[in-house]
Design an enzyme around this catalytic site. Structure first.
Site, PDB file in Angstrom:
ATOM      1  N   GLY A  48     -24.677  35.667  46.791  1.00 26.72           N
ATOM      2  CA  GLY A  48     -23.532  35.203  46.007  1.00 26.72           C
ATOM      3  C   GLY A  48     -23.227  33.726  46.057  1.00 26.72           C
ATOM      4  O   GLY A  48     -22.689  33.173  45.104  1.00 26.72           O
ATOM      5  N   ASP A 103     -19.435  33.008  48.794  1.00 24.29           N
ATOM      6  CA  ASP A 103     -18.943  33.093  47.418  1.00 24.29           C
ATOM      7  C   ASP A 103     -17.472  33.504  47.417  1.00 24.29           C
ATOM      8  O   ASP A 103     -16.659  32.940  46.710  1.00 24.29           O
ATOM      9  CB  ASP A 103     -19.786  34.071  46.579  1.00 24.29           C
ATOM     10  CG  ASP A 103     -19.960  35.442  47.224  1.00 24.29           C
ATOM     11  OD1 ASP A 103     -19.508  35.654  48.371  1.00 24.29           O
ATOM     12  OD2 ASP A 103     -20.567  36.318  46.577  1.00 24.29           O
ATOM     13  N   ASP A 106     -13.260  38.473  50.716  1.00 28.41           N
ATOM     14  CA  ASP A 106     -12.548  39.611  50.135  1.00 28.41           C
ATOM     15  C   ASP A 106     -11.799  40.301  51.281  1.00 28.41           C
ATOM     16  O   ASP A 106     -10.691  39.908  51.627  1.00 28.41           O
ATOM     17  CB  ASP A 106     -13.581  40.509  49.452  1.00 28.41           C
ATOM     18  CG  ASP A 106     -12.990  41.701  48.733  1.00 28.41           C
ATOM     19  OD1 ASP A 106     -11.831  41.617  48.300  1.00 28.41           O
ATOM     20  OD2 ASP A 106     -13.685  42.717  48.578  1.00 28.41           O
ATOM     21  N   LYS A 134      -9.512  36.135  48.261  1.00 30.15           N
ATOM     22  CA  LYS A 134      -8.567  37.137  47.747  1.00 30.15           C
ATOM     23  C   LYS A 134      -7.582  37.431  48.869  1.00 30.15           C
ATOM     24  O   LYS A 134      -7.801  38.348  49.662  1.00 30.15           O
ATOM     25  CB  LYS A 134      -9.307  38.438  47.401  1.00 30.15           C
ATOM     26  CG  LYS A 134     -10.041  38.459  46.080  1.00 30.15           C
ATOM     27  CD  LYS A 134     -10.620  39.859  45.846  1.00 30.15           C
ATOM     28  CE  LYS A 134     -11.568  39.894  44.684  1.00 30.15           C
ATOM     29  NZ  LYS A 134     -12.350  41.147  44.636  1.00 30.15           N
ATOM     30  N   PHE A 155     -11.594  42.621  40.746  1.00 33.18           N
ATOM     31  CA  PHE A 155     -13.022  42.330  40.765  1.00 33.18           C
ATOM     32  C   PHE A 155     -13.370  41.206  39.791  1.00 33.18           C
ATOM     33  O   PHE A 155     -12.942  41.210  38.641  1.00 33.18           O
ATOM     34  CB  PHE A 155     -13.814  43.589  40.419  1.00 33.18           C
ATOM     35  CG  PHE A 155     -15.256  43.482  40.796  1.00 33.18           C
ATOM     36  CD1 PHE A 155     -15.658  43.572  42.118  1.00 33.18           C
ATOM     37  CD2 PHE A 155     -16.214  43.255  39.827  1.00 33.18           C
ATOM     38  CE1 PHE A 155     -16.991  43.450  42.473  1.00 33.18           C
ATOM     39  CE2 PHE A 155     -17.556  43.132  40.168  1.00 33.18           C
ATOM     40  CZ  PHE A 155     -17.941  43.229  41.486  1.00 33.18           C
ATOM     41  N   VAL A 156     -14.143  40.239  40.275  1.00 33.86           N
ATOM     42  CA  VAL A 156     -14.546  39.103  39.440  1.00 33.86           C
ATOM     43  C   VAL A 156     -16.074  38.945  39.427  1.00 33.86           C
ATOM     44  O   VAL A 156     -16.755  39.364  40.365  1.00 33.86           O
ATOM     45  CB  VAL A 156     -13.913  37.773  39.918  1.00 33.86           C
ATOM     46  CG1 VAL A 156     -12.407  37.766  39.682  1.00 33.86           C
ATOM     47  CG2 VAL A 156     -14.220  37.503  41.397  1.00 33.86           C
ATOM     48  N   ARG A 168     -24.280  36.912  37.533  1.00 30.92           N
ATOM     49  CA  ARG A 168     -24.334  35.747  38.433  1.00 30.92           C
ATOM     50  C   ARG A 168     -24.519  34.431  37.676  1.00 30.92           C
ATOM     51  O   ARG A 168     -24.094  33.382  38.128  1.00 30.92           O
ATOM     52  CB  ARG A 168     -25.490  35.884  39.422  1.00 30.92           C
ATOM     53  CG  ARG A 168     -25.345  37.036  40.413  1.00 30.92           C
ATOM     54  CD  ARG A 168     -26.370  36.887  41.529  1.00 30.92           C
ATOM     55  NE  ARG A 168     -26.559  38.102  42.305  1.00 30.92           N
ATOM     56  CZ  ARG A 168     -25.806  38.476  43.328  1.00 30.92           C
ATOM     57  NH1 ARG A 168     -24.769  37.735  43.692  1.00 30.92           N
ATOM     58  NH2 ARG A 168     -26.054  39.590  43.981  1.00 30.92           N
TER      59      ARG A 168
HETATM   60  P1  IMP Z   1     -15.940  40.809  52.361  1.00 29.74           P
HETATM   61  O1  IMP Z   1     -15.144  42.028  51.965  1.00 29.74           O
HETATM   62  O2  IMP Z   1     -15.044  39.621  52.605  1.00 29.74           O
HETATM   63  O3  IMP Z   1     -16.836  41.108  53.513  1.00 29.74           O
HETATM   64  O4  IMP Z   1     -16.858  40.436  51.107  1.00 29.74           O
HETATM   65  C1  IMP Z   1     -18.181  40.809  51.073  1.00 29.74           C
HETATM   66  C2  IMP Z   1     -18.906  40.408  49.850  1.00 29.74           C
HETATM   67  O5  IMP Z   1     -18.493  41.247  48.809  1.00 29.74           O
HETATM   68  C3  IMP Z   1     -18.731  39.007  49.289  1.00 29.74           C
HETATM   69  O6  IMP Z   1     -19.527  38.043  49.916  1.00 29.74           O
HETATM   70  C4  IMP Z   1     -19.193  39.224  47.861  1.00 29.74           C
HETATM   71  O7  IMP Z   1     -20.595  39.113  47.764  1.00 29.74           O
HETATM   72  C5  IMP Z   1     -18.746  40.647  47.574  1.00 29.74           C
HETATM   73  N1  IMP Z   1     -17.510  40.662  46.765  1.00 29.74           N
HETATM   74  C6  IMP Z   1     -16.245  40.786  47.199  1.00 29.74           C
HETATM   75  N2  IMP Z   1     -15.374  40.759  46.171  1.00 29.74           N
HETATM   76  C7  IMP Z   1     -16.140  40.618  45.053  1.00 29.74           C
HETATM   77  C8  IMP Z   1     -15.826  40.497  43.649  1.00 29.74           C
HETATM   78  O8  IMP Z   1     -14.667  40.504  43.208  1.00 29.74           O
HETATM   79  N3  IMP Z   1     -16.888  40.347  42.821  1.00 29.74           N
HETATM   80  C9  IMP Z   1     -18.182  40.315  43.249  1.00 29.74           C
HETATM   81  N4  IMP Z   1     -18.517  40.412  44.538  1.00 29.74           N
HETATM   82  C10 IMP Z   1     -17.509  40.558  45.439  1.00 29.74           C
HETATM   83 MG    MG Z   2     -21.692  37.603  49.326  1.00 26.91          MG
END
Ligand code: IMP
Ligand code: MG
Length: 180
Positions: A48, A103, A106, A134, A155-156, A168
Site C-alpha cells: 500500500g 499507507d 486503520d 482513521k 473504506f477508501v 491502487r
Molecule cells: P491496520 O488495521 O492499521 O493494521 O491496517 C492494516 C492495513 O489494512 C493497512 O496498511 C492497509 O493496507 C489496509 N487498510 C486499512 N484500511 C483500508 C482502507 O480503507 N482501504 C484500503 N486498505 C485499507
Molecule cells: Mg498496508
C-alpha cells in the site's frame, strides 16, 4: 472522475490529486527539517505505501535512504488481523534513524505487531509517517509522527490503497459510496 466502480462497489472522490500532492510536499518539508544531517532510513511497508513512499521520497532533498518490506494483514474491506512478514529486512538498522512509511493506520494492529521487531534491531530512533489515519478505527496504541490526512472511518481506495487488488493506481483518494 467523480464516481468510479471497482468490483461490486461504488466509490466517490474524497481527496483530490492536487490536495494530496500539496499535503505530501508539506509533510516532506517537515521531515526534511527534522532529519537534516541524520541520513534517515525510510522503510516502506508494501504494497500500500509504494505511491506515498515514492512521492514523499521524491520531495525530500536531503540525503536519505529507502528500503521496502512486505507485511500482510488485510483481506477485503475489514481487517482480518493476520500479520505476516513476507519479505524480510536486509538493512542493518543499528544506530539508524528509521522512518516507517504506511499507507494507512486503520486499527493500528499491523504497526503494533511489527514495531517490536524494529526496536529489537536497535535503531537510533524510530518514527512513523503515514499517508492516512482513521482515528475512529484505532484499536491499538499506535501514533503516527507524521500523517497527511485524518479520514472518516470508511473504506477508501486510490493512491496505493486497493479494494481486492484494484484501485491502487488511482491518483486521487476515493471513499466507499454507501448510498449506491
Ligand atoms: P491496520 O488495521 O492499521 O493494521 O491496517 C492494516 C492495513 O489494512 C493497512 O496498511 C492497509 O493496507 C489496509 N487498510 C486499512 N484500511 C483500508 C482502507 O480503507 N482501504 C484500503 N486498505 C485499507
Ligand atoms: Mg498496508
Amino acid at each position: 472522475m467523480e464516481n468510479i466502480r471497482v468490483h461490486d462497489k461504488q466509490f466517490k472522490i474524497y481527496i483530490s490529486q492536487a490536495d494530496i500532492q500539496k499535503r505530501v510536499a508539506e509533510v516532506a518539508a517537515a521531515i526534511k527539517e527534522d532529519y537534516k544531517g541524520l541520513n534517515p532510513l525510510f522503510i516502506g511497508i508494501l504494497n500500500g505505501s509504494f505511491i506515498f513512499a515514492a512521492d514523499l521520497f521524491r520531495n525530500l532533498t536531503i540525503p536519505a535512504e529507502i528500503s521496502f518490506i512486505k507485511l500482510a494483514s488485510y483481506k477485503g474491506t475489514s481487517s482480518t488481523g493476520n500479520v505476516v512478514t513476507a519479505i524480510g529486512m536486509e538493512e542493518d538498522l543499528h544506530g539508524r534513524h528509521v522512518i516507517l512509511l504506511e499507507d494507512i493506520i486503520d486499527t493500528g494492529k499491523t504497526l503494533h505487531a511489527f514495531l517490536p521487531e524494529i526496536l529489537h534491531r536497535q535503531p537510533a530512533s524510530i518514527k512513523i509517517a503515514t499517508f492516512l489515519t482513521k482515528p475512529q478505527a484505532l484499536q491499538y496504541p499506535v501514533t503516527a509522527d507524521y500523517s497527511c490526512f485524518n479520514i472518516d472511518n470508511k473504506f477508501v481506495i486510490g493512491y496505493g490503497l486497493d479494494y481486492d487488488k484494484l484501485g491502487r493506481n488511482l491518483p486521487a483518494l476515493y471513499i466507499l459510496d454507501e448510498d449506491q
